[in-house]
Design a protein around this motif. Structure first.
Motif, PDB file in Angstrom:
ATOM      1  N   HIS A  59       0.831  -1.199   0.000  1.00  0.00           N
ATOM      2  CA  HIS A  59       0.000   0.000   0.000  1.00  0.00           C
ATOM      3  C   HIS A  59       0.870   1.256   0.000  1.00  0.00           C
ATOM      4  O   HIS A  59       0.506   2.263  -0.602  1.00  0.00           O
ATOM      5  N   ARG A  60       2.017   1.177   0.643  1.00  0.00           N
ATOM      6  CA  ARG A  60       2.964   2.295   0.532  1.00  0.00           C
ATOM      7  C   ARG A  60       3.454   2.423  -0.892  1.00  0.00           C
ATOM      8  O   ARG A  60       3.666   3.533  -1.408  1.00  0.00           O
ATOM      9  N   ALA A  61       3.607   1.277  -1.565  1.00  0.00           N
ATOM     10  CA  ALA A  61       4.079   1.302  -2.953  1.00  0.00           C
ATOM     11  C   ALA A  61       3.070   1.964  -3.880  1.00  0.00           C
ATOM     12  O   ALA A  61       3.445   2.531  -4.901  1.00  0.00           O
ATOM     13  N   ARG A  62       1.784   1.900  -3.534  1.00  0.00           N
ATOM     14  CA  ARG A  62       0.764   2.526  -4.394  1.00  0.00           C
ATOM     15  C   ARG A  62       0.434   3.946  -3.952  1.00  0.00           C
ATOM     16  O   ARG A  62      -0.507   4.544  -4.459  1.00  0.00           O
ATOM     17  N   GLY A  63       1.186   4.503  -3.015  1.00  0.00           N
ATOM     18  CA  GLY A  63       1.045   5.912  -2.687  1.00  0.00           C
ATOM     19  C   GLY A  63       0.321   6.223  -1.398  1.00  0.00           C
ATOM     20  O   GLY A  63       0.057   7.393  -1.111  1.00  0.00           O
TER      21      GLY A  63
END
Length: 525
Positions: free
Chosen positions: A490-494
């Motif tokens: 979820h951090r990877a998707r912003g």
């Protein structure tokens, strides 16, 4: 906002006492920990369906309690009909389930008048209200309020108990059970308030579920002036209630509706208990006959307002002794469950704090819900989840509150105005209970393992429901590292994920342009 209740009012329209409003705090028991409900979530309480399919629980009527020595107060009609309706009262499907409401009174009882009115304004009209004056204990003013209620409404019966036999609440309620004319008996306290739909909702549920012997509701804690303090949503599922009762009381006594014959068959209230007599009775009623389902439930709707006196203190020694004695008695009746040995790996993960600890705690709770309490499962739950008590817990509480203020202040400095909480455990309950300390708006609660369940009245959502660019604050003391790892995609998707305690080395990319500054490093050493 709910309107404050004036203690001096002689009459009140109970519908105004429950003007729809989101309480600022909501909590789940047990343990009794307040958690906050955000605006917009109030409708959840009405939407939660208490779909509890109960196995039939047969009860054999026991010997009736000896009829107490009583007298009808002056001005009280000696015989009243339970089918008398006040204007606006309703009949459900052309008939009413008759109910006896027991309202014991002692002392000054300054809020007695609005308490009585909240019963008389019920939409379910088929009831009698028994006001039980405990010997010489009630004040002349309280006696006058009770007699006046009986003069103006034929459903009210006032009884002055001439033989209080010590005068504790257990003896008074047992005499009230003997006086009650109907099979369903509702409790009511002299300083509390009932929602206008309370009796109807409880009677309808107990009609649909004849195996339920006792039924409580969610309730709102209010102060002396009627101001909201918190909303408490106790466990509703009988399986969960059964084992949580072994750790503490999961019911508000004044909110209860009971099957009279079942309570009498169980022996009534234990008159040796000057305090905690309700908890002692619940543990007996909750024992499943023949290994069946627990026969107690709660409605998730807020149908009762529980007044907390300004001078209220922590439980006294007598109450603590009763609770301890009852807990030891009930624990002694437990055996070892078939799955106790299978829970050892889960307990090991919880004790070591390793990966999968959160899932282990949920695994143990699910075993308790499905199979009932056992020595091994309860010990596993206690070891892994119960908070510390006493001075150590007070010190931890002070430190955690200080940390909350520090983190929320830094988030505000970096322009964060709203956050999601990731984690649906006790830490989030605590966070929501202290929402006043958080300048950010809490817009939701997410948890990858508990999505679709409820934390109090709040529906727990999946982390996939968190939009890109949103700010998320991890909410767990024991499992923050595990949550941090779970948040990686979820951090990877912003999604901007913030730690509450630990050092935040991986700084997510800023997607929301309204938060132009990079996220603050929180939880550093």
């Amino acid at each position: 906002m709910k309107r404050c209740v004036s203690s001096s009012a002689s009459r009140s329209d109970s519908s105004t006492l429950f003007t729809p409003r989101v309480s600022s705090r909501v909590s789940r028991t047990t343990p009794l920990t307040s958690v906050t409900l955000n605006p917009g979530a109030a409708g959840a309480s009405a939407a939660v369906a208490a779909t509890v399919v109960m196995a039939g629980v047969s009860t054999t009527p026991g010997d009736s309690l000896e009829a107490p020595a009583t007298r009808e107060s002056p001005g009280v009609r000696p015989e009243t009909t339970d089918r008398t309706l006040r204007p606006g009262a309703s009949l459900r499907a052309g008939r009413m389930t008759p109910i006896s409401v027991l309202l014991p009174v002692h002392g000054e009882a300054p809020h007695l008048a609005p308490a009585i009115d909240s019963v008389l304004e019920q939409t379910h009209g088929g009831f009698e209200l028994l006001i039980l004056l405990n010997g010489a204990a009630p004040s002349p003013r309280a006696i006058g309020v009770a007699r006046e209620a009986a003069r103006r409404d034929p459903r009210v019966r006032v009884h002055e108990l001439l033989r209080p036999r010590g005068g504790n609440l257990s003896t008074v309620l047992n005499e009230g059970l003997a006086l009650a004319r109907h099979g369903l008996v509702a409790r009511m306290d002299a300083d509390d308030l009932s929602h206008p739909e309370r009796l109807g909702a409880q009677a309808a549920f107990m009609e649909r579920h004849p195996g339920v012997l006792a039924l409580g509701t969610a309730y709102e804690r209010i102060d002396e002036r009627g101001g909201s303090l918190s909303v408490v949503v106790p466990p509703c599922d009988p399986g969960e209630i059964r084992w949580r009762l072994l750790l503490g009381n999961t019911f508000a006594h004044g909110s209860m509706m009971l099957r009279r014959d079942a309570v009498l068959a169980a022996g009534g209230y234990d008159e040796s208990c000057a305090r905690a007599q309700d908890y002692e009775l619940w543990t007996r009623l909750a024992r499943p006959p023949g290994g069946g389902r627990c026969a107690m439930a709660n409605l998730p709707r807020v149908l009762y307002r529980y007044r907390t006196s300004a001078g209220a203190t922590r439980p006294d020694v007598a109450q603590g002794e009763t609770v301890a004695r009852v807990m030891l008695r009930e624990w002694a009746l437990l055996g070892h469950g078939a799955s106790d040995a299978d829970l050892a790996p889960a307990l090991a993960r919880m004790l070591t704090g390793g990966a999968g600890g959160r899932g282990a705690a949920i695994e143990i709770e699910r075993a308790l819900n499905a199979e009932g309490p056992s020595v091994g499962a309860l010990l596993g739950h206690l070891v892994g989840t119960q908070p510390l008590r006493g001075p150590t817990q007070a010190a931890i509480e002070a430190g955690r509150l200080s940390r909350l203020r520090e983190v929320s202040t830094k988030l505000r400095w970096f322009g964060v105005t709203s956050v999601w909480l990731w984690g649906a455990g006790r830490h989030t309950e605590w966070m929501l209970a202290h929402e006043a300390e958080i300048p950010q708006q809490i817009v939701g609660v997410a948890d990858d393992l508990r999505a679709g369940t409820r934390l109090g009245l709040v529906l727990v959502q999946s982390p996939h429901d968190i939009p890109a660019g949103a700010d998320v604050l991890l909410s767990s003391d024991a499992f923050e590292d595990e949550l941090w790892e779970a948040s990686a995609p979820h951090r990877a998707r912003g999604v901007r994920v913030w730690r509450f305690y630990g050092a935040q080395d991986d700084r997510p990319t800023i997607v929301n342009t309204s938060h132009a500054a990079e996220p603050v490093r929180v939880g550093g050493d």
